[in-house]
Enzyme design. Structure first.
Site, mmCIF file in Angstrom:
data_model
loop_
_atom_site.group_PDB
_atom_site.id
_atom_site.type_symbol
_atom_site.label_atom_id
_atom_site.label_comp_id
_atom_site.label_asym_id
_atom_site.label_seq_id
_atom_site.Cartn_x
_atom_site.Cartn_y
_atom_site.Cartn_z
ATOM 1 C CG ASP A 81 -5.595 -4.491 -11.752
ATOM 2 O OD1 ASP A 81 -6.827 -4.393 -11.837
ATOM 3 O OD2 ASP A 81 -4.884 -3.780 -11.014
ATOM 4 C CG HIS A 181 -5.745 3.047 -9.112
ATOM 5 N ND1 HIS A 181 -6.479 3.382 -10.217
ATOM 6 C CD2 HIS A 181 -6.143 1.810 -8.765
ATOM 7 C CE1 HIS A 181 -7.286 2.370 -10.522
ATOM 8 N NE2 HIS A 181 -7.107 1.411 -9.648
ATOM 9 N N GLY A 182 -3.309 4.623 -5.483
ATOM 10 C CA GLY A 182 -2.128 5.256 -4.885
ATOM 11 C C GLY A 182 -2.490 5.851 -3.534
ATOM 12 N N GLY A 210 -8.490 0.991 -5.806
ATOM 13 C CA GLY A 210 -7.874 2.037 -4.996
ATOM 14 C C GLY A 210 -8.027 1.790 -3.508
ATOM 15 C CB VAL A 232 -4.666 -3.886 -1.424
ATOM 16 C CG1 VAL A 232 -3.471 -3.231 -0.738
ATOM 17 C CG2 VAL A 232 -5.932 -3.700 -0.592
ATOM 18 C CB THR A 234 -0.226 1.960 -3.318
ATOM 19 O OG1 THR A 234 -0.723 2.303 -4.625
ATOM 20 C CG2 THR A 234 0.907 2.898 -2.962
HETATM 21 P P1 13P Z 1 -4.160 1.010 -4.810
HETATM 22 O O1 13P Z 1 -2.784 1.033 -5.402
HETATM 23 O O2 13P Z 1 -4.659 2.378 -4.462
HETATM 24 O O3 13P Z 1 -4.286 0.040 -3.707
HETATM 25 O O4 13P Z 1 -5.140 0.489 -5.986
HETATM 26 C C1 13P Z 1 -5.010 -0.834 -6.435
HETATM 27 C C2 13P Z 1 -5.982 -1.139 -7.509
HETATM 28 O O5 13P Z 1 -7.125 -0.730 -7.484
HETATM 29 C C3 13P Z 1 -5.515 -2.001 -8.618
HETATM 30 O O6 13P Z 1 -6.413 -2.018 -9.681
#
Ligand code: 13P
Length: 283
Positions: A81, A181-182, A210, A232, A234
């Site tokens: 990723d 993200h986060g 995100g 997903v 975070t």
């Molecule tokens: P989140 O941490 O916001 O869930 O995002 C994850 C993501 O998009 C990994 O590429």
């Protein structure tokens, strides 16, 4: 069972559900994701970010992902990723990853296209699929619950997206539509009309980055527009932390039991996201 990502996403796209994709960070998160996907008979994508591959080393990251994938009967793609370089994508493929995402979203469109094209040539020659990002999904420092203006994002341009897909040959596109993200204090403002325009402009599977912190209703709407992979990360970290905290509140100190508590908490989050993605029973 380890599989390439492309087929999983194309089936989701045809049948109108999304394949949930979760970041793993260590053994309990990787195993928790795979075990829960198997028990819900859902396909799943196990992802590890370039940052965590740097931290763990490629071989350790690959071993965690591949072992979890091979421990279950259901289909699991193991994805790099947000890989930043061709070299990292090549190293991950050599170590056994079944797919890679190359993230040139902070480069100029010409440089992003050239980098992505080079990764596609390398991966396709080995029968593997590639995801890339256009526009830039916002970034919030890990687990910082920042203010809305604490991140910077650039939204995707649908015409540019069509040319990018044509010129690179990618298998899946992550268009920046306002997600971050986060976890943010306020739910991010998403441009769903823009997502619809991207959906009309390209025919390959689309990816939502995100996914943490978005309401279930928002994610279901995004899937209905035509997104077939929902990321997903975070919320997996938060579940892992909550599981550990609950265990350590007992003042015990057995790492195996602490990891089992974290794994159980991760499974709960994964199960809920599988419901939202509509992927249960699709393995
Ligand atoms: P989140 O941490 O916001 O869930 O995002 C994850 C993501 O998009 C990994 O590429």
């Amino acid at each position: 069972m380890l599989v390439p990502m492309g087929d999983l996403l194309r089936r989701g796209q045809r049948e109108g559900y999304a394949v949930p994709a979760f970041n793993f960070y260590n053994h309990p998160t990787a195993q928790g994701i795979a075990f829960e996907a198997e028990s819900r008979e859902s396909p799943v994508i196990l992802m590890v970010s370039g940052r965590y591959v740097d931290f763990m080393g490629v071989r350790h990251a690959a071993a965690l992902g591949l072992q979890a994938a091979e421990a279950v009967r259901t289909p699991v793609a193991v994805l790099l990723d947000h890989g930043a370089t061709l070299e990292l994508a090549e190293d991950c493929i050599a170590a056994g990853f079944s797919s890679v995402m190359i993230d040139g979203s902070r480069l100029t469109i010409a440089d992003n296209t050239a980098l992505t094209r080079a990764v596609v040539e390398f991966a396709h020659a080995r029968g593997l699929s590639v995801e890339a990002e256009l526009g830039a999904v916002g970034v919030i420092d890990d687990a910082v619950y920042g203010a809305e203006d604490a991140f910077k994002l650039t939204l995707v341009d649908p015409d540019q997206a069509a040319a990018f897909v044509r010129n690179t040959g990618i298998d899946a596109l992550a268009p920046a539509i306002g997600t971050v993200h986060g976890l943010t204090k306020l739910e991010p403002r998403l441009d769903l009309r823009l997502l619809e325009r991207v959906r009309q402009a390209v025919d390959i599977p689309l990816v939502l980055h995100g996914g943490s912190g978005l309401s279930d209703e928002t994610v279901r709407t995004i899937i209905a527009i035509g997104v077939s992979k929902v990321n997903v990360g975070t919320e997996i970290k938060v579940a892992w932390r909550d599981g550990l905290q609950e265990y350590f509140a007992t003042e015990k100190y057995e790492p195996r039991l602490a990891s089992e508590a974290a794994l159980a908490a991760v499974r709960k989050t994964v199960s809920h996201k599988i419901d939202v993605a509509g992927s249960a029973g699709k393995a």
